[in-house]
Write a protein that holds these residues in place. Structure first.
Motif, PDB file in Angstrom:
ATOM      1  N   ALA A   1     -40.343  16.367  36.827  1.00  0.00           N
ATOM      2  CA  ALA A   1     -40.662  16.458  35.401  1.00  0.00           C
ATOM      3  C   ALA A   1     -39.573  15.806  34.550  1.00  0.00           C
ATOM      4  CB  ALA A   1     -40.839  17.924  35.000  1.00  0.00           C
ATOM      5  N   LEU A   2     -38.317  16.067  34.880  1.00  0.00           N
ATOM      6  CA  LEU A   2     -37.211  15.476  34.121  1.00  0.00           C
ATOM      7  C   LEU A   2     -37.155  13.957  34.299  1.00  0.00           C
ATOM      8  CD1 LEU A   2     -34.483  18.179  34.833  1.00  0.00           C
ATOM      9  CD2 LEU A   2     -35.572  17.699  32.632  1.00  0.00           C
ATOM     10  N   ALA A   3     -37.477  13.476  35.504  1.00  0.00           N
ATOM     11  CA  ALA A   3     -37.488  12.035  35.739  1.00  0.00           C
ATOM     12  C   ALA A   3     -38.573  11.363  34.898  1.00  0.00           C
ATOM     13  CB  ALA A   3     -37.714  11.740  37.219  1.00  0.00           C
ATOM     14  N   ILE A   4     -39.732  12.005  34.770  1.00  0.00           N
ATOM     15  CA  ILE A   4     -40.794  11.456  33.930  1.00  0.00           C
ATOM     16  C   ILE A   4     -40.353  11.424  32.471  1.00  0.00           C
ATOM     17  CG2 ILE A   4     -43.137  11.852  33.065  1.00  0.00           C
ATOM     18  CD1 ILE A   4     -43.790  13.054  35.824  1.00  0.00           C
ATOM     19  N   LEU A   5     -39.714  12.495  32.016  1.00  0.00           N
ATOM     20  CA  LEU A   5     -39.203  12.524  30.642  1.00  0.00           C
ATOM     21  C   LEU A   5     -38.160  11.425  30.417  1.00  0.00           C
ATOM     22  CD1 LEU A   5     -38.885  16.385  30.133  1.00  0.00           C
ATOM     23  CD2 LEU A   5     -40.413  14.846  28.894  1.00  0.00           C
ATOM     24  N   GLY A   6     -37.321  11.189  31.421  1.00  0.00           N
ATOM     25  CA  GLY A   6     -36.333  10.118  31.317  1.00  0.00           C
ATOM     26  C   GLY A   6     -36.981   8.760  31.224  1.00  0.00           C
ATOM     27  N   ALA A   7     -38.047   8.549  32.007  1.00  0.00           N
ATOM     28  CA  ALA A   7     -38.763   7.273  31.954  1.00  0.00           C
ATOM     29  C   ALA A   7     -39.448   7.094  30.609  1.00  0.00           C
ATOM     30  CB  ALA A   7     -39.784   7.212  33.083  1.00  0.00           C
ATOM     31  N   ARG A   8     -40.006   8.164  30.053  1.00  0.00           N
ATOM     32  CA  ARG A   8     -40.654   8.068  28.740  1.00  0.00           C
ATOM     33  C   ARG A   8     -39.643   7.776  27.649  1.00  0.00           C
ATOM     34  NH1 ARG A   8     -44.959  13.189  28.814  1.00  0.00           N
ATOM     35  NH2 ARG A   8     -46.289  12.381  30.517  1.00  0.00           N
ATOM     36  N   ALA A   9     -38.476   8.393  27.731  1.00  0.00           N
ATOM     37  CA  ALA A   9     -37.428   8.101  26.747  1.00  0.00           C
ATOM     38  C   ALA A   9     -37.001   6.639  26.838  1.00  0.00           C
ATOM     39  CB  ALA A   9     -36.234   9.032  26.970  1.00  0.00           C
ATOM     40  N   ALA A  10     -36.946   6.105  28.050  1.00  0.00           N
ATOM     41  CA  ALA A  10     -36.586   4.699  28.230  1.00  0.00           C
ATOM     42  C   ALA A  10     -37.632   3.788  27.611  1.00  0.00           C
ATOM     43  CB  ALA A  10     -36.416   4.388  29.715  1.00  0.00           C
ATOM     44  N   GLU A  11     -38.919   4.161  27.718  1.00  0.00           N
ATOM     45  CA  GLU A  11     -39.974   3.362  27.105  1.00  0.00           C
ATOM     46  C   GLU A  11     -39.855   3.359  25.585  1.00  0.00           C
ATOM     47  OE1 GLU A  11     -43.594   4.987  28.599  1.00  0.00           O
ATOM     48  OE2 GLU A  11     -43.359   4.096  30.596  1.00  0.00           O
ATOM     49  N   ARG A  12     -39.225   4.398  25.021  1.00  0.00           N
ATOM     50  CA  ARG A  12     -38.960   4.434  23.574  1.00  0.00           C
ATOM     51  C   ARG A  12     -37.619   3.778  23.248  1.00  0.00           C
ATOM     52  NH1 ARG A  12     -40.379   9.923  24.535  1.00  0.00           N
ATOM     53  NH2 ARG A  12     -38.199  10.520  24.227  1.00  0.00           N
ATOM     54  N   TYR A  13     -36.950   3.252  24.260  1.00  0.00           N
ATOM     55  CA  TYR A  13     -35.641   2.604  24.130  1.00  0.00           C
ATOM     56  C   TYR A  13     -34.572   3.585  23.649  1.00  0.00           C
ATOM     57  CZ  TYR A  13     -38.518  -1.520  24.657  1.00  0.00           C
ATOM     58  OH  TYR A  13     -39.418  -2.440  25.123  1.00  0.00           O
TER      59      TYR A  13
ATOM     60  N   ARG B   1     -32.389   5.485  41.613  1.00  0.00           N
ATOM     61  CA  ARG B   1     -32.988   4.166  41.446  1.00  0.00           C
ATOM     62  C   ARG B   1     -33.934   4.130  40.251  1.00  0.00           C
ATOM     63  NH1 ARG B   1     -34.266   2.872  47.859  1.00  0.00           N
ATOM     64  NH2 ARG B   1     -32.126   2.276  48.419  1.00  0.00           N
ATOM     65  N   MET B   2     -34.682   5.218  40.067  1.00  0.00           N
ATOM     66  CA  MET B   2     -35.530   5.313  38.887  1.00  0.00           C
ATOM     67  C   MET B   2     -34.687   5.302  37.619  1.00  0.00           C
ATOM     68  SD  MET B   2     -38.364   8.163  39.974  1.00  0.00           S
ATOM     69  CE  MET B   2     -39.011   8.176  38.304  1.00  0.00           C
ATOM     70  N   ALA B   3     -33.554   6.008  37.658  1.00  0.00           N
ATOM     71  CA  ALA B   3     -32.658   6.038  36.501  1.00  0.00           C
ATOM     72  C   ALA B   3     -32.119   4.650  36.197  1.00  0.00           C
ATOM     73  CB  ALA B   3     -31.510   7.015  36.760  1.00  0.00           C
ATOM     74  N   ASP B   4     -31.729   3.908  37.235  1.00  0.00           N
ATOM     75  CA  ASP B   4     -31.208   2.550  37.031  1.00  0.00           C
ATOM     76  C   ASP B   4     -32.250   1.666  36.347  1.00  0.00           C
ATOM     77  OD1 ASP B   4     -28.831   3.243  38.206  1.00  0.00           O
ATOM     78  OD2 ASP B   4     -29.348   2.453  40.181  1.00  0.00           O
ATOM     79  N   ALA B   5     -33.498   1.754  36.812  1.00  0.00           N
ATOM     80  CA  ALA B   5     -34.563   0.930  36.221  1.00  0.00           C
ATOM     81  C   ALA B   5     -34.842   1.348  34.785  1.00  0.00           C
ATOM     82  CB  ALA B   5     -35.831   1.035  37.070  1.00  0.00           C
ATOM     83  N   SER B   6     -34.912   2.645  34.540  1.00  0.00           N
ATOM     84  CA  SER B   6     -35.225   3.133  33.198  1.00  0.00           C
ATOM     85  C   SER B   6     -34.125   2.794  32.203  1.00  0.00           C
ATOM     86  CB  SER B   6     -35.466   4.641  33.232  1.00  0.00           C
ATOM     87  OG  SER B   6     -36.606   4.953  34.005  1.00  0.00           O
ATOM     88  N   LEU B   7     -32.868   2.961  32.607  1.00  0.00           N
ATOM     89  CA  LEU B   7     -31.759   2.657  31.700  1.00  0.00           C
ATOM     90  C   LEU B   7     -31.647   1.164  31.437  1.00  0.00           C
ATOM     91  CD1 LEU B   7     -29.091   5.195  32.977  1.00  0.00           C
ATOM     92  CD2 LEU B   7     -30.324   5.238  30.811  1.00  0.00           C
TER      93      LEU B   7
ATOM     94  N   LEU C   1     -34.170  -0.798  31.214  1.00  0.00           N
ATOM     95  CA  LEU C   1     -35.198  -1.034  30.198  1.00  0.00           C
ATOM     96  C   LEU C   1     -34.735  -0.562  28.833  1.00  0.00           C
ATOM     97  CD1 LEU C   1     -38.104  -1.707  29.270  1.00  0.00           C
ATOM     98  CD2 LEU C   1     -38.760   0.584  30.011  1.00  0.00           C
ATOM     99  N   ALA C   2     -34.198   0.675  28.772  1.00  0.00           N
ATOM    100  CA  ALA C   2     -33.785   1.242  27.486  1.00  0.00           C
ATOM    101  C   ALA C   2     -32.676   0.430  26.831  1.00  0.00           C
ATOM    102  CB  ALA C   2     -33.333   2.682  27.681  1.00  0.00           C
TER     103      ALA C   2
ATOM    104  N   PRO D   1     -32.771  -7.241  31.008  1.00  0.00           N
ATOM    105  CA  PRO D   1     -33.894  -7.712  31.840  1.00  0.00           C
ATOM    106  C   PRO D   1     -33.516  -8.043  33.273  1.00  0.00           C
ATOM    107  CG  PRO D   1     -33.280  -9.355  30.186  1.00  0.00           C
ATOM    108  CD  PRO D   1     -32.556  -8.104  29.836  1.00  0.00           C
ATOM    109  N   ASP D   2     -32.368  -8.668  33.492  1.00  0.00           N
ATOM    110  CA  ASP D   2     -31.980  -9.029  34.862  1.00  0.00           C
ATOM    111  C   ASP D   2     -31.743  -7.784  35.714  1.00  0.00           C
ATOM    112  OD1 ASP D   2     -32.118 -11.713  34.184  1.00  0.00           O
ATOM    113  OD2 ASP D   2     -30.017 -11.816  33.597  1.00  0.00           O
ATOM    114  N   ASP D   3     -31.052  -6.792  35.129  1.00  0.00           N
ATOM    115  CA  ASP D   3     -30.817  -5.539  35.855  1.00  0.00           C
ATOM    116  C   ASP D   3     -32.125  -4.798  36.086  1.00  0.00           C
ATOM    117  OD1 ASP D   3     -28.138  -6.094  35.869  1.00  0.00           O
ATOM    118  OD2 ASP D   3     -27.673  -4.873  34.111  1.00  0.00           O
ATOM    119  N   LEU D   4     -33.043  -4.880  35.124  1.00  0.00           N
ATOM    120  CA  LEU D   4     -34.334  -4.218  35.274  1.00  0.00           C
ATOM    121  C   LEU D   4     -35.103  -4.799  36.460  1.00  0.00           C
ATOM    122  CD1 LEU D   4     -36.604  -2.346  34.317  1.00  0.00           C
ATOM    123  CD2 LEU D   4     -37.329  -4.171  32.756  1.00  0.00           C
TER     124      LEU D   4
END
Length: 204
Positions: A40-52, A78-84, A86-87, A91-94
């Motif tokens: 649940a927290l990982a999903i919230l982290g990904a959603r926050a990243a989508e809001r930058y 790894r999910m955190a690395d991708a989300s951050l 993006l936020a 782009p290269d790190d993403l």
């Protein structure tokens, strides 16, 4: 010893299935989730990243890593690395982080848009001169769009006797607002269709 890797794989599949099942829940419901707290927290982290919102995303993933099982932490990191990435408009790190997750990397157009956004709206922790540059670029973009809208209105109104400068600027602003609104609507629909296809592929 032999059954242990099998047990880990089963637990990882269980965590992945839980994350998919939680995708449609609201932020409030995810905050209250206890059984699959890390997912649940990982999903919230990904959603926050989508809001930058990099700070919120980083905090959610920090809590997700703390709540996850040892065998899940690498995937959550790894999910955190991708989300951050993006936020923070990296782009290269993403691209590299998404590939480490075993997923298809973003398209070149998506990476280009993220790079452009990094110029126009740098992350909150970016140096001050990058923020000044972004503000100047946004002002320049507004001036160019207004000039384009004004030119379109002048051209359309020419057969009808023309239009005054003040009215032309106002109508040009309206034209540009309509065009941007239509583009945003189509963009959101395309993103929703892409999410639906991704969910269908995960479910299959």
């Amino acid at each position: 010893m032999p059954p242990k890797p099998r047990q880990i794989r089963i637990e990882q599949r269980g965590a992945l299935a839980a994350m998919q099942a939680l995708q449609d829940r609201s932020d409030e419901e995810l905050e209250r989730e206890q059984k699959f707290k890390a997912a649940a927290l990982a999903i919230l982290g990904a959603r926050a990243a989508e809001r930058y919102d990099a700070d919120a995303s980083r905090d959610y993933f920090r809590r997700a890593i703390a709540a996850s099982r040892p065998q899940e932490r690498m995937q959550v990191r790894r999910m955190a690395d991708a989300s951050l990435a993006l936020a923070e408009r990296r782009p290269d790190d993403l691209k590299q982080a998404v590939e480490r997750l075993g997923q298809a990397p973003p398209s070149n157009r998506q990476l280009l848009l993220l790079r452009a956004m990094g110029f126009l709206a740098p992350a909150a922790n970016a140096p001050w001169y990058l923020k000044v540059r972004g503000f100047a670029l946004i002002l320049l973009l507004i001036v160019v769009l207004l000039a384009l809208g004004f030119g379109i209105v002048k051209l359309v109104a020419l057969p009808f006797g023309g239009v005054g400068t003040g009215l032309g600027i106002i109508l040009g602003l309206v034209v540009i607002a309509i065009v941007l609104g239509v583009l945003a609507l189509f963009g959101r629909r395309r993103q929703q269709r892409a999410r639906d296809r991704a969910r269908a592929a995960e479910g299959g």
